[in-house]
Motif scaffolding. Structure first.
Motif, PDB file in Angstrom:
ATOM      1  N   MET A   1      32.584  13.746  -3.682  1.00  0.00           N
ATOM      2  CA  MET A   1      33.127  12.532  -3.118  1.00  0.00           C
ATOM      3  C   MET A   1      34.469  12.238  -3.771  1.00  0.00           C
ATOM      4  N   ASN A   2      35.312  11.594  -3.005  1.00  0.00           N
ATOM      5  CA  ASN A   2      36.643  11.246  -3.468  1.00  0.00           C
ATOM      6  C   ASN A   2      36.918   9.814  -3.048  1.00  0.00           C
ATOM      7  N   ASN A   3      36.982   8.892  -4.010  1.00  0.00           N
ATOM      8  CA  ASN A   3      37.178   7.467  -3.723  1.00  0.00           C
ATOM      9  C   ASN A   3      36.104   6.921  -2.780  1.00  0.00           C
ATOM     10  N   ARG A   5      34.465   8.534  -0.526  1.00  0.00           N
ATOM     11  CA  ARG A   5      34.437   9.246   0.758  1.00  0.00           C
ATOM     12  C   ARG A   5      34.012  10.692   0.528  1.00  0.00           C
ATOM     13  N   ILE A   6      33.376  11.247   1.522  1.00  0.00           N
ATOM     14  CA  ILE A   6      32.963  12.646   1.441  1.00  0.00           C
ATOM     15  C   ILE A   6      34.210  13.513   1.554  1.00  0.00           C
ATOM     16  N   SER A   7      34.414  14.409   0.601  1.00  0.00           N
ATOM     17  CA  SER A   7      35.593  15.275   0.639  1.00  0.00           C
ATOM     18  C   SER A   7      35.241  16.700   1.061  1.00  0.00           C
ATOM     19  N   LEU A  27      29.781   7.571   8.420  1.00  0.00           N
ATOM     20  CA  LEU A  27      31.173   7.167   8.298  1.00  0.00           C
ATOM     21  C   LEU A  27      31.990   7.951   9.298  1.00  0.00           C
ATOM     22  N   ARG A  28      33.146   7.442   9.620  1.00  0.00           N
ATOM     23  CA  ARG A  28      33.982   8.075  10.633  1.00  0.00           C
ATOM     24  C   ARG A  28      34.778   9.228  10.031  1.00  0.00           C
ATOM     25  N   ILE A  29      34.642  10.394  10.646  1.00  0.00           N
ATOM     26  CA  ILE A  29      35.400  11.583  10.256  1.00  0.00           C
ATOM     27  C   ILE A  29      36.024  12.150  11.516  1.00  0.00           C
TER      28      ILE A  29
END
Length: 67
Positions: A1-3, A5-7, A27-29
């Protein structure tokens, strides 16, 4: 995760039975590549991710996608 969010996501099929791995995240990707696609569903608030898995001699190997 990055901040928060999934990275990246890594998947595999050790049984070597699947051609594609499907999952959904809340979450929106909006990203895709030659080996994966995403579809946002605003009604459910989920993104469906479809990841192509390795075939032939590479079947069962893991795949990592960067988001």
């Amino acid at each position: 995760m990055n901040n928060g969010r999934i990275s990246e996501i890594s998947v595999s099929d050790p049984n070597r039975e699947l051609v594609r791995f499907n999952l959904s995240v809340s979450l929106r990707i909006d990203k895709g590549s030659e080996n994966f696609s995403t579809v946002w569903n605003g009604t459910t608030g989920m993104t469906h991710i479809s990841i192509d898995l390795p075939e032939d001699n590479y079947a069962g190997s893991s795949v990592t996608i960067n988001l």
